[in-house]
Motif scaffolding. Structure first.
Motif, PDB file in Angstrom:
ATOM      1  N   ALA A   1     -78.638 -23.347  32.292  1.00 23.50           N
ATOM      2  CA  ALA A   1     -78.228 -23.689  33.660  1.00 23.50           C
ATOM      3  C   ALA A   1     -76.831 -23.147  33.970  1.00 23.50           C
ATOM      4  O   ALA A   1     -76.624 -22.470  34.980  1.00 23.50           O
ATOM      5  CB  ALA A   1     -78.259 -25.198  33.846  1.00 23.50           C
ATOM      6  N   GLU A   2     -75.880 -23.413  33.080  1.00 20.60           N
ATOM      7  CA  GLU A   2     -74.502 -23.003  33.377  1.00 20.60           C
ATOM      8  C   GLU A   2     -74.305 -21.501  33.235  1.00 20.60           C
ATOM      9  O   GLU A   2     -73.475 -20.909  33.926  1.00 20.60           O
ATOM     10  CB  GLU A   2     -73.513 -23.717  32.431  1.00 20.60           C
ATOM     11  N   SER A   3     -75.081 -20.902  32.338  1.00 20.92           N
ATOM     12  CA  SER A   3     -74.878 -19.461  32.116  1.00 20.92           C
ATOM     13  C   SER A   3     -75.535 -18.630  33.205  1.00 20.92           C
ATOM     14  O   SER A   3     -74.987 -17.606  33.616  1.00 20.92           O
ATOM     15  CB  SER A   3     -75.450 -19.044  30.755  1.00 20.92           C
ATOM     16  N   LEU A   4     -76.699 -19.045  33.661  1.00 22.22           N
ATOM     17  CA  LEU A   4     -77.485 -18.170  34.536  1.00 22.22           C
ATOM     18  C   LEU A   4     -77.520 -18.634  35.989  1.00 22.22           C
ATOM     19  O   LEU A   4     -78.085 -17.944  36.844  1.00 22.22           O
ATOM     20  CB  LEU A   4     -78.913 -18.032  33.980  1.00 22.22           C
ATOM     21  N   GLY A   5     -76.949 -19.773  36.282  1.00 23.48           N
ATOM     22  CA  GLY A   5     -76.898 -20.247  37.666  1.00 23.48           C
ATOM     23  C   GLY A   5     -75.615 -19.739  38.312  1.00 23.48           C
ATOM     24  O   GLY A   5     -74.548 -20.313  38.121  1.00 23.48           O
ATOM     25  N   LYS A   6     -75.710 -18.642  39.082  1.00 23.37           N
ATOM     26  CA  LYS A   6     -74.478 -18.004  39.596  1.00 23.37           C
ATOM     27  C   LYS A   6     -74.609 -17.590  41.060  1.00 23.37           C
ATOM     28  O   LYS A   6     -75.651 -17.110  41.497  1.00 23.37           O
ATOM     29  CB  LYS A   6     -74.145 -16.760  38.748  1.00 23.37           C
ATOM     30  N   LYS A   7     -73.515 -17.769  41.781  1.00 21.73           N
ATOM     31  CA  LYS A   7     -73.477 -17.388  43.202  1.00 21.73           C
ATOM     32  C   LYS A   7     -73.364 -15.867  43.366  1.00 21.73           C
ATOM     33  O   LYS A   7     -74.020 -15.276  44.210  1.00 21.73           O
ATOM     34  CB  LYS A   7     -72.262 -18.070  43.846  1.00 21.73           C
TER      35      LYS A   7
ATOM     36  N   ASP B   1     -72.930 -11.750  41.681  1.00 26.45           N
ATOM     37  CA  ASP B   1     -73.170 -10.890  40.517  1.00 26.45           C
ATOM     38  C   ASP B   1     -71.862 -10.215  40.108  1.00 26.45           C
ATOM     39  O   ASP B   1     -70.794 -10.506  40.669  1.00 26.45           O
ATOM     40  CB  ASP B   1     -74.312  -9.894  40.788  1.00 26.45           C
ATOM     41  N   ARG B   2     -71.943  -9.309  39.164  1.00 29.01           N
ATOM     42  CA  ARG B   2     -70.718  -8.673  38.656  1.00 29.01           C
ATOM     43  C   ARG B   2     -70.058  -7.760  39.689  1.00 29.01           C
ATOM     44  O   ARG B   2     -68.913  -7.372  39.530  1.00 29.01           O
ATOM     45  CB  ARG B   2     -71.023  -7.885  37.377  1.00 29.01           C
ATOM     46  N   ASN B   3     -70.827  -7.379  40.750  1.00 27.02           N
ATOM     47  CA  ASN B   3     -70.221  -6.572  41.808  1.00 27.02           C
ATOM     48  C   ASN B   3     -69.668  -7.448  42.928  1.00 27.02           C
ATOM     49  O   ASN B   3     -69.360  -6.954  44.011  1.00 27.02           O
ATOM     50  CB  ASN B   3     -71.247  -5.596  42.402  1.00 27.02           C
ATOM     51  N   ASN B   4     -69.664  -8.744  42.689  1.00 29.20           N
ATOM     52  CA  ASN B   4     -69.163  -9.724  43.654  1.00 29.20           C
ATOM     53  C   ASN B   4     -70.072  -9.905  44.878  1.00 29.20           C
ATOM     54  O   ASN B   4     -69.640 -10.438  45.895  1.00 29.20           O
ATOM     55  CB  ASN B   4     -67.750  -9.343  44.113  1.00 29.20           C
ATOM     56  N   ALA B   5     -71.310  -9.461  44.768  1.00 35.25           N
ATOM     57  CA  ALA B   5     -72.260  -9.673  45.875  1.00 35.25           C
ATOM     58  C   ALA B   5     -72.887 -11.061  45.710  1.00 35.25           C
ATOM     59  O   ALA B   5     -73.143 -11.490  44.576  1.00 35.25           O
ATOM     60  CB  ALA B   5     -73.347  -8.609  45.826  1.00 35.25           C
ATOM     61  N   ASP B   6     -73.131 -11.747  46.824  1.00 28.05           N
ATOM     62  CA  ASP B   6     -73.777 -13.063  46.743  1.00 28.05           C
ATOM     63  C   ASP B   6     -75.228 -12.901  46.304  1.00 28.05           C
ATOM     64  O   ASP B   6     -75.984 -12.148  46.928  1.00 28.05           O
ATOM     65  CB  ASP B   6     -73.742 -13.753  48.113  1.00 28.05           C
ATOM     66  N   VAL B   7     -75.611 -13.590  45.233  1.00 24.12           N
ATOM     67  CA  VAL B   7     -77.003 -13.467  44.741  1.00 24.12           C
ATOM     68  C   VAL B   7     -77.684 -14.843  44.599  1.00 24.12           C
ATOM     69  O   VAL B   7     -78.889 -14.946  44.643  1.00 24.12           O
ATOM     70  CB  VAL B   7     -77.071 -12.722  43.381  1.00 24.12           C
ATOM     71  N   TYR B   8     -76.911 -15.888  44.411  1.00 20.71           N
ATOM     72  CA  TYR B   8     -77.442 -17.254  44.235  1.00 20.71           C
ATOM     73  C   TYR B   8     -78.579 -17.284  43.210  1.00 20.71           C
ATOM     74  O   TYR B   8     -79.650 -17.800  43.464  1.00 20.71           O
ATOM     75  CB  TYR B   8     -77.901 -17.846  45.588  1.00 20.71           C
ATOM     76  N   PHE B   9     -78.330 -16.725  42.030  1.00 26.68           N
ATOM     77  CA  PHE B   9     -79.331 -16.716  40.966  1.00 26.68           C
ATOM     78  C   PHE B   9     -79.388 -18.055  40.261  1.00 26.68           C
ATOM     79  O   PHE B   9     -78.413 -18.817  40.238  1.00 26.68           O
ATOM     80  CB  PHE B   9     -78.983 -15.659  39.913  1.00 26.68           C
ATOM     81  N   GLY B  10     -80.496 -18.308  39.623  1.00 24.99           N
ATOM     82  CA  GLY B  10     -80.601 -19.491  38.773  1.00 24.99           C
ATOM     83  C   GLY B  10     -82.051 -19.808  38.507  1.00 24.99           C
ATOM     84  O   GLY B  10     -82.912 -19.578  39.354  1.00 24.99           O
ATOM     85  N   GLN B  11     -82.325 -20.252  37.296  1.00 27.91           N
ATOM     86  CA  GLN B  11     -83.659 -20.732  36.958  1.00 27.91           C
ATOM     87  C   GLN B  11     -83.455 -22.144  36.418  1.00 27.91           C
ATOM     88  O   GLN B  11     -82.779 -22.335  35.418  1.00 27.91           O
ATOM     89  CB  GLN B  11     -84.296 -19.828  35.896  1.00 27.91           C
ATOM     90  N   THR B  12     -84.015 -23.118  37.101  1.00 25.90           N
ATOM     91  CA  THR B  12     -83.744 -24.520  36.737  1.00 25.90           C
ATOM     92  C   THR B  12     -84.429 -24.871  35.420  1.00 25.90           C
ATOM     93  O   THR B  12     -85.653 -24.772  35.314  1.00 25.90           O
ATOM     94  CB  THR B  12     -84.261 -25.455  37.849  1.00 25.90           C
ATOM     95  N   PRO B  13     -83.652 -25.259  34.411  1.00 26.01           N
ATOM     96  CA  PRO B  13     -84.280 -25.642  33.144  1.00 26.01           C
ATOM     97  C   PRO B  13     -84.683 -27.115  33.149  1.00 26.01           C
ATOM     98  O   PRO B  13     -83.921 -27.980  33.577  1.00 26.01           O
ATOM     99  CB  PRO B  13     -83.169 -25.399  32.120  1.00 26.01           C
ATOM    100  N   VAL B  14     -85.883 -27.360  32.685  1.00 26.25           N
ATOM    101  CA  VAL B  14     -86.389 -28.740  32.599  1.00 26.25           C
ATOM    102  C   VAL B  14     -86.727 -28.987  31.131  1.00 26.25           C
ATOM    103  O   VAL B  14     -87.274 -28.103  30.474  1.00 26.25           O
ATOM    104  CB  VAL B  14     -87.672 -28.883  33.453  1.00 26.25           C
ATOM    105  N   ALA B  15     -86.397 -30.167  30.629  1.00 22.99           N
ATOM    106  CA  ALA B  15     -86.765 -30.495  29.244  1.00 22.99           C
ATOM    107  C   ALA B  15     -87.977 -31.416  29.266  1.00 22.99           C
ATOM    108  O   ALA B  15     -87.982 -32.420  29.982  1.00 22.99           O
ATOM    109  CB  ALA B  15     -85.593 -31.178  28.541  1.00 22.99           C
ATOM    110  N   ALA B  16     -89.008 -31.042  28.522  1.00 28.51           N
ATOM    111  CA  ALA B  16     -90.191 -31.907  28.408  1.00 28.51           C
ATOM    112  C   ALA B  16     -90.541 -32.011  26.931  1.00 28.51           C
ATOM    113  O   ALA B  16     -90.355 -31.059  26.171  1.00 28.51           O
ATOM    114  CB  ALA B  16     -91.353 -31.309  29.189  1.00 28.51           C
ATOM    115  N   LEU B  17     -91.017 -33.156  26.520  1.00 25.21           N
ATOM    116  CA  LEU B  17     -91.328 -33.391  25.101  1.00 25.21           C
ATOM    117  C   LEU B  17     -92.835 -33.514  24.912  1.00 25.21           C
ATOM    118  O   LEU B  17     -93.493 -34.319  25.586  1.00 25.21           O
ATOM    119  CB  LEU B  17     -90.623 -34.678  24.635  1.00 25.21           C
TER     120      LEU B  17
END
Ligand code: PA5
Length: 463
Positions: A288-294, A296-312
């Motif tokens: 979540a913290e690594s891949l959830g980003k407003k 990109d490296r070129n400073n363009a707005d991308v609003y990336f993120g894949q919501t991680p869910v934990a299931a057992l």
């Protein structure tokens, strides 16, 4: 290395239009190689340091020496930290000594790990009431050395320890922090605490194999040498170009494709093992913290993120799988299976004459657990839900170290594929700053003012 990655159920051949075709995968091979090179550059330049952690033999030896020095003098390790400074140690303890509610009785030869990673007063005060100060060793962990949650709980625990031990309290406290910044190191020096340091180029959520994870693990009696050995072996594989050998790169590419081409914006991490349950929470933070980003490296707005869910598994088959089978097809499922369990859990033969019981008799819980995992992957595949599986030969220190390192590399590679900085966390910082303002920290008055303006806006909106 006894970890396999099976991604066949991500293919169009298995899940139709929700999967990835052979052509798409082939065309994307260059993306993987670019990501590998890009991440290599970050590590070679010294910007990112976690891949080096398994090779820090002197640090491991120093931690082991300290653990041997204090061994037998405590029955509880009380870890005070939050986020990356807590989740790794908790994950290691659950994986290698068993899930928390069912660990063996604790004693000075089998100390328990109490992780204080929240400021809920009922939790913190309840924990204090359950520990004996004379038999507790305190680890305070904060990379920044300035986190409000960690600082506040530490002050309470410090006073509790000092009330019982007086001046000797300092000898029962270990601080793990940055060597050259933050107030925790200043306090540690003032008070004479034992200290271990975290490299500046290792982010909190990538720090499980640094002293942040290793100090509490060693104090709890875990074999940290085997842990880093497994991680070192995995590191060597993670630098290979071949996707057959480099599971982290292959998994990153598959997750990249199913996310960006098929819009699977949720990933369910689905361990079929209570021992791996703590790691699912560690993984949630990492992803979540690594891949959830407003941007990109070129400073363009991308609003990336894949919501991680934990299931057992199998527990959440009886709570989540209805949604996963019939709800929106917006998820990718990553199963974490275990081949060999330390105890297979033999089910006694039974002759009750009742169908629901007698077929189970004489089999094992391990077989049932894995049958349920396979059945769930088959059921999801039948309804076109893309899924993949990491299979660990067993849950021991070497495999756990390797699996943690694999997931950190996978996350780093995916960050490169998305062209984002997976190593910062500006989104976390703003909330931290408002808290400083609200709690009256010197120098943060402007943030307190901003918060007051927000409340004013709320008031107006509710008129
Ligand atoms: O990954 C990160 O950097 C963060 O999530 C931190 O781990 C978390 O905020 C705790 O920070 P600290 O170790 O400074 O208390």
């Amino acid at each position: 290395m006894g970890i396999q990655f099976d991604a066949i159920n991500l293919s169009t051949a298995m899940v139709g239009e929700h999967g990835i075709s052979k052509g798409e995968r082939k065309r994307a091979a260059a993306v993987a190689q670019q990501a590998l090179k890009g991440f290599h550059r970050l590590v070679d330049s010294g910007e990112i340091g976690f891949p080096h952690l398994p090779f820090r033999n002197q640090t491991v030896a120093a931690i082991k020496r300290y653990a041997a020095e204090v061994k037998g003098s405590y029955d509880t390790v009380c870890l005070i930290g939050i986020g990356g400074s807590a989740l790794g140690a908790w994950a290691l303890d659950c994986a290698l000594r068993g899930p928390h509610p069912v660990q063996g009785a604790f004693s000075t030869s089998f100390p328990r790990l109490v992780v204080l990673d929240n400021v809920d007063p009922s939790f913190v005060m309840g924990a204090l009431a359950s520990m004996q100060p004379k038999k507790t060793l305190v680890v305070v962990a904060a990379k920044s050395g300035a986190t409000a949650e960690t600082g506040s709980v530490f002050l309470i625990v410090k006073q509790w320890l000092e009330a019982a031990l007086g001046r000797k309290a300092a000898s029962r406290i270990v601080a793990v922090t940055s060597e050259n910044r933050g107030d925790l190191i200043v306090l540690a020096k003032q008070e004479g605490y034992r200290t271990f340091f975290l490299d500046e180029n290792v982010g909190g959520r990538f720090s499980v194999l640094s002293p942040i994870g290793l100090v509490p693990a060693a104090l709890a009696g875990l074999d940290i040498a085997k842990l880093v050995k497994g991680a070192a072996e995995m590191t060597a594989l993670c630098w290979k170009e071949s996707l057959d050998e480099n599971i982290a790169l292959r998994a990153a590419l598959d997750h990249f494709l199913v996310w960006t081409l098929r819009g699977k914006t949720i990933q369910v991490a689905f361990p079929y093992s209570n021992r791996l349950w703590g790691m699912a929470f560690w993984f949630r933070q990492l992803w979540a913290e690594s891949l959830g980003k407003k941007t990109d490296r070129n400073n363009a707005d991308v609003y990336f993120g894949q919501t991680p869910v934990a299931a057992l598994g199998t527990t959440d088959q009886h709570s989540q799988v209805q949604l996963y089978m019939e709800g929106p097809n917006d998820k990718v499922f990553t199963f974490w299976g275990v081949e060999k369990f330390s105890d297979s859990g033999k089910i006694p033969k039974s002759k009750t004459g009742l169908d629901a019981f007698d077929y189970l008799g004489g089999q094992t819980l391990a077989k049932l657990l894995n049958a349920e995992r396979k059945a769930t992957t088959a059921a999801l595949t039948a309804t076109g839900r893309p899924n993949c599986t990491f299979l660990l030969e067993r849950v021991d220190a070497a495999h756990v170290g390797a699996f943690l390192q694999l997931m950190m590399f996978e996350t780093a590679f995916l960050g490169e594929m998305l062209n984002i900085n997976a190593f910062n966390q500006e989104g976390v910082e703003l909330g931290k700053k408002y808290t400083f303002g609200l709690m009256g920290r010197k120098g943060w008055e402007k943030l307190a003012g901003e918060y007051a303006a927000y409340e004013g806006k709320q008031k107006k909106a509710s008129e």
